[in-house]
Design a protein around this motif. Sequence first.
Motif, PDB file in Angstrom:
ATOM      1  N   PRO A   1      -2.288  21.277  12.594  1.00  0.00           N
ATOM      2  CA  PRO A   1      -2.606  22.696  12.828  1.00  0.00           C
ATOM      3  C   PRO A   1      -3.206  22.940  14.206  1.00  0.00           C
ATOM      4  N   GLN A   2      -4.008  21.978  14.711  1.00  0.00           N
ATOM      5  CA  GLN A   2      -4.554  22.128  16.051  1.00  0.00           C
ATOM      6  C   GLN A   2      -3.438  22.167  17.088  1.00  0.00           C
ATOM      7  N   ARG A   3      -2.480  21.268  16.944  1.00  0.00           N
ATOM      8  CA  ARG A   3      -1.370  21.241  17.909  1.00  0.00           C
ATOM      9  C   ARG A   3      -0.565  22.529  17.843  1.00  0.00           C
TER      10      ARG A   3
ATOM     11  N   ASP B   1      -6.987  12.844   5.452  1.00  0.00           N
ATOM     12  CA  ASP B   1      -5.695  12.631   6.112  1.00  0.00           C
ATOM     13  C   ASP B   1      -5.703  13.299   7.485  1.00  0.00           C
ATOM     14  N   PRO B   2      -5.554  12.517   8.567  1.00  0.00           N
ATOM     15  CA  PRO B   2      -5.603  13.107   9.921  1.00  0.00           C
ATOM     16  C   PRO B   2      -4.544  14.173  10.162  1.00  0.00           C
TER      17      PRO B   2
ATOM     18  N   MET C   1      -1.020  29.242   4.471  1.00  0.00           N
ATOM     19  CA  MET C   1      -1.662  28.062   5.031  1.00  0.00           C
ATOM     20  C   MET C   1      -0.692  27.035   5.592  1.00  0.00           C
ATOM     21  N   GLY C   2       0.536  27.014   5.137  1.00  0.00           N
ATOM     22  CA  GLY C   2       1.505  26.062   5.653  1.00  0.00           C
ATOM     23  C   GLY C   2       1.175  24.633   5.270  1.00  0.00           C
ATOM     24  N   LEU C   3       1.105  23.740   6.281  1.00  0.00           N
ATOM     25  CA  LEU C   3       0.910  22.317   6.036  1.00  0.00           C
ATOM     26  C   LEU C   3      -0.370  22.030   5.266  1.00  0.00           C
ATOM     27  N   THR C   4      -1.444  22.749   5.561  1.00  0.00           N
ATOM     28  CA  THR C   4      -2.731  22.450   4.931  1.00  0.00           C
ATOM     29  C   THR C   4      -2.789  22.863   3.461  1.00  0.00           C
TER      30      THR C   4
ATOM     31  N   VAL D   1     -13.949  19.830  16.659  1.00  0.00           N
ATOM     32  CA  VAL D   1     -12.686  19.530  15.995  1.00  0.00           C
ATOM     33  C   VAL D   1     -11.502  19.865  16.886  1.00  0.00           C
ATOM     34  N   GLU D   2     -11.616  20.981  17.623  1.00  0.00           N
ATOM     35  CA  GLU D   2     -10.492  21.360  18.470  1.00  0.00           C
ATOM     36  C   GLU D   2     -10.222  20.318  19.554  1.00  0.00           C
ATOM     37  N   GLY D   3     -11.234  19.547  19.900  1.00  0.00           N
ATOM     38  CA  GLY D   3     -11.035  18.553  20.935  1.00  0.00           C
ATOM     39  C   GLY D   3     -10.575  17.219  20.408  1.00  0.00           C
ATOM     40  N   ALA D   4     -10.453  17.088  19.093  1.00  0.00           N
ATOM     41  CA  ALA D   4     -10.051  15.798  18.519  1.00  0.00           C
ATOM     42  C   ALA D   4      -8.624  15.469  18.911  1.00  0.00           C
TER      43      ALA D   4
END
Length: 349
Positions: free
Chosen positions: A328-330, A321-322, A252-255, A11-14
């Motif tokens: 969060p990864q960014r 939803d992408p 959690m913020g956005l999520t 997932v981190e590499g997506a």
Amino acid sequence: MSESDVTRDGVEGARPGRDALTGDRAGRRRRRRGRGERAMVPDAEFSSYYGKPILNKPTWKALDIAGYLYLGGLAGGSSLLAAGAHVTGRPALARTAKFGAAGGVSLSLAALVHDLGRPSRFLNMLRVFKPTSPMSVGSWLLAGYAPLTMAAVAADVTGRYRLAGAAATASAAVLGPAVATYTAVLISDTAVPSWHEGYREMPFVFAGSGATAAAGLALACAPVRETGPARRTAILGAVLELGSFRTMKRRMGLTAEPFEKGRPHRLLRTAEALTAGGAVLAALGAGRSRPVSVVAGAALLAGSAALRFGVFHAGVASAEDPRYTVMPQRERLEARRRAALPDSAPPAS
């Protein structure tokens, strides 16, 4: 249901297919540049390559898995109530809680096996024990816990083997907190954003929810004169559940957005109202009135169920939803980048 359905691997590499800026935010920025300015390019949309979701949508059946989460919490909380009632000489409350634990874990296992498709798939999970796998640990936990609850009920109903029944009741109570909360660890160990990002508080949310469900069953079924421990459990469970859930959403913020939209939002608002209302009734009137006790118990049971179903549906929505995967990864990558930068040079003396 298996860990291979949804995992964190890769997932981190997506990478998203387009800019992370949503259309709404882009539109607001254009409007700030000048009133009436016409956009020369269409608003950016947040999507993944070829319109495909970054994460595969969980294929778990809502009724099976949300029911599995709910019934496990009911069972674990009931075991603690049963042990307390057994020790303090409240036989009717103890019997109600013992039946709640045995019935809850039996139905929970049935829901899990139904989602898996074949009973042999559950048995296959017992072929090895993997401490790093919540599913493996949970399978062994249920395999050990369920027989204890059955033994406690059998001894209580038959009146025989009282010492063995007391030992089974105490042992089930020791495992009860883990049974009530391990499902929170299980879903938080996936890549589903609104589940994974709540990993710190989710076990506390599920612990409080399991306590309110167990207290609700006791208030609805046990004699009023013996429900003192259940009323106190209802109050403490409601405080833990509602407080932990609000803390989780703030962190959690956005999520946390999927919890505030559509069907999950309606379910969770209903859960909050039922749980708070049931706890208030338990504190103020359930100790004096049988009808009030039944209403309070029903509200607590329904509130706990609504919470589990709301959490389930919010997780499914976040996986579709992408934005909830990539943003969060960014943010984490940016935080690591800033942390890796050398400190600025000290000012000249």
